[in-house]
Write a protein that holds these residues in place. Structure first.
Motif, PDB file in Angstrom:
ATOM      1  N   ALA A 148     -10.090   2.416  -4.688  1.00 13.24           N
ATOM      2  CA  ALA A 148     -10.649   4.153  -5.223  1.00 13.24           C
ATOM      3  C   ALA A 148     -10.690   4.724  -4.009  1.00 13.24           C
ATOM      4  N   ARG A 149     -11.558   4.115  -3.120  1.00 20.56           N
ATOM      5  CA  ARG A 149     -11.696   4.778  -1.656  1.00 20.56           C
ATOM      6  C   ARG A 149     -10.100   5.383  -1.337  1.00 20.56           C
ATOM      7  N   ARG A 150      -9.261   4.104  -0.876  1.00 19.89           N
ATOM      8  CA  ARG A 150      -8.322   4.324   0.109  1.00 19.89           C
ATOM      9  C   ARG A 150      -7.599   5.934  -1.692  1.00 19.89           C
ATOM     10  N   LEU A 151      -7.470   5.578  -2.145  1.00 18.64           N
ATOM     11  CA  LEU A 151      -7.109   7.053  -3.258  1.00 18.64           C
ATOM     12  C   LEU A 151      -7.468   7.836  -2.836  1.00 18.64           C
ATOM     13  N   ARG A 152      -8.952   7.516  -2.673  1.00 18.59           N
ATOM     14  CA  ARG A 152      -9.010   9.302  -2.383  1.00 18.59           C
ATOM     15  C   ARG A 152      -9.168   9.967  -1.758  1.00 18.59           C
TER      16      ARG A 152
END
Length: 515
Positions: free
Chosen positions: A143-147
């Motif tokens: 999720a952090r990477r996608l953000r």
């Protein structure tokens, strides 16, 4: 005095953490069961079902965090590398050998990465690392990477491609749009959510998704990812995209089980109705077990059954399956799918006219299921109802939340459906004990939160025990902490209780559940 049973749990996901919690609820001093939970991720437990909310910005990481219960060891950042069934030990990457009396595998599932050129990092061959601009959405790190990908795409006016139009793909796409990013969903079937929806429902949902800003490329296959350019499709076109999100299904994480010789089926580790594997000292539950991945309610119900057995509270507890209810959690779209709505329409007695209108229903000539369907695409509404002997066995309910609320109650209880089928599909003919989400018409035994088996009566009891807001009701009962689909119903019940409780202040903040 018998010593406590030494139980090691491999996996600190939502199911492993729930097993620990349920065990301690029954054995708070760990006199019967001493449980150690090993989690590979460097963080504590969190609700991965709500990751799209983190992506959209409606939730924070603190909202997803699950507090570890007191009194039971938890080792984060601990990878289990092997199981010695004869010695009854597990090996960890840091060189430890942990003994067990009983072992529980709650290793979950992993994203099924399709064998497309460009998805893997060629500079790190064999590591399984995804290429630049490619990510999944199963972990907090994902999720952090996608953000970061989304924010970079938004800054330059670029697009994110979502590969896969299932539930997760659509929820993630809606979250990305809410974040201000252009999104295109690429799906090989003629319509999205083809595992849950028939073609007419898929067309109506596609229209609703376009209204919310989600573009779709349907009936095409991805053939290659090219960083800096985009996603190549089998029709010869290239979809320009700064990032690619893989929502291509999940595969049970069975590596440890296979390596130690446990029986593994096509869908996961084989278990019986006691959740026991082919080794009587090893259990498996959740997504890694032989079940449909991605649904939290079955895993949590399995955790309750296993906690009953391990603690001796109910040595005869069994897991016999969970009625299937799928909800799409996408802002601006109300969709619920119950049971099996796929039947042969050769026995269907009538279709709604184009543009909306009443549908007729009846039994097939051979006495098969009764099937009714109502289409109103201009208003983004579609309802399909399948009954066997007056019992609801399948339904697709898009844009008809009143009908969905009551039909889920009928489906869960196996109660007979009212005779006025058309009114039933519109939410106007539900019996008083099933109608609506709140108020006096909803009985105390009605299920509000399916994930945690929380009834209206449990919410009412928690209210009179001092939980005077939706957030406090959630803390007291765990309602809304699963898939989050019941949040609106809990907020409405909290508001209704505030209105009807003579001891409640009119200023009670009753309408804010955890976000």
């Amino acid at each position: 005095m018998n010593r406590a049973l030494n139980v090691v749990v491999v996996g600190n996901g939502m199911v492993g953490a729930r097993l620990q919690e349920e065990t301690l609820r029954r054995d708070p001093r760990s006199r019967r069961v001493r449980m150690t939970v090993l989690g590979a991720e460097p963080v504590g437990g969190y609700n991965r079902v709500l990751l799209p909310g983190l992506l959209s910005g409606s939730l924070t990481e603190a909202d997803l965090a699950q507090e570890a219960p007191d009194g039971s060891p938890l080792a984060t950042g601990t990878t289990v590398t092997g199981i010695d069934r004869e010695a009854r030990t597990v090996s960890t990457a840091d060189g430890r050998q942990l003994p067990y009396d009983r072992l529980v595998l709650a290793t979950g599932a992993r994203t099924a990465v399709p064998p497309l050129p460009g998805l893997r990092d060629d500079t790190d061959e064999g590591s399984g690392t995804l290429a630049r601009g490619v990510t999944a959405l199963r972990t907090l790190a994902d999720a952090r990477r996608l953000r970061r990908l989304a924010d970079r795409a938004r800054a330059v006016g670029a697009r994110i491609a979502v590969l896969g139009g299932g539930v997760l793909g659509l929820e993630a796409a809606r979250a990305l749009v809410a974040r201000g990013v252009a999104v295109t969903v690429v799906h090989p079937a003629p319509h999205v959510m083809d595992r849950q929806l028939d073609a007419p429902a898929g067309r109506v949902l596609g229209r609703a998704l376009r209204r919310t800003g989600i573009e779709q490329r349907l009936g095409v296959m991805a053939v290659r990812w090219e960083p800096g350019k985009g996603l190549h499709l089998d029709d010869g076109s290239v979809l320009p995209a700064a990032g690619l999100l893989l929502c291509t299904g999940a595969r049970a994480e069975t590596g440890l089980a296979e390596e130690c010789g446990l029986e593994v089926g096509p869908a996961g580790i084989a278990v019986d109705d006691t959740l026991t594997t082919s080794d009587p000292d090893i259990y498996a539950l959740g997504d890694c077990a032989d079940a449909e991945p991605g649904l939290i309610q079955p895993g949590w119900e399995q955790a309750t059954v296993l906690a009953e057995r391990l603690t001796g509270e109910d040595p005869y507890a069994r897991y016999f399956g969970t009625p299937r209810v799928t909800r799409l959690k996408a802002a601006g779209i109300e969709l619920a799918c119950l049971g099996d709505p796929f039947v042969d329409d050769d026995g269907f007695a009538g279709h709604a006219p184009a543009g909306g209108g009443p549908a007729q229903g009846g039994f097939a000539d051979d006495g098969g299921p009764e099937v009714l369907r109502l289409e109103d695409p201009s208003r983004e509404r579609y309802a399909k109802l399948v009954l066997h002997g007056d019992r609801v066995t399948g339904a697709i309910l898009l844009g008809v939340p009143d009908a969905a609320a009551g039909l889920v109650q009928l489906y869960d209880k196996g109660a007979p459906a009212p005779s006025d089928r058309l009114a039933l599909m519109l939410g106007r003919a539900l019996p008083p004990e099933s109608a609506g989400e709140t108020g006096e018409a909803l009985p105390d035994h009605a299920m509000v939160c399916r994930c945690n088996s929380v009834t209206k009566g449990a919410l009412r009891s928690a209210w009179y025990d001092g939980a005077r807001s939706a957030r406090e009701l959630a803390d007291a009962t765990r309602a809304t902490t699963g898939c989050g689909g019941c949040r609106g119903a809990v907020e409405k019940i909290a508001a209704w209780l505030a209105e009807t409780d003579p001891l409640s202040s009119r200023d009670t903040p009753a309408t804010t559940a955890p976000r």
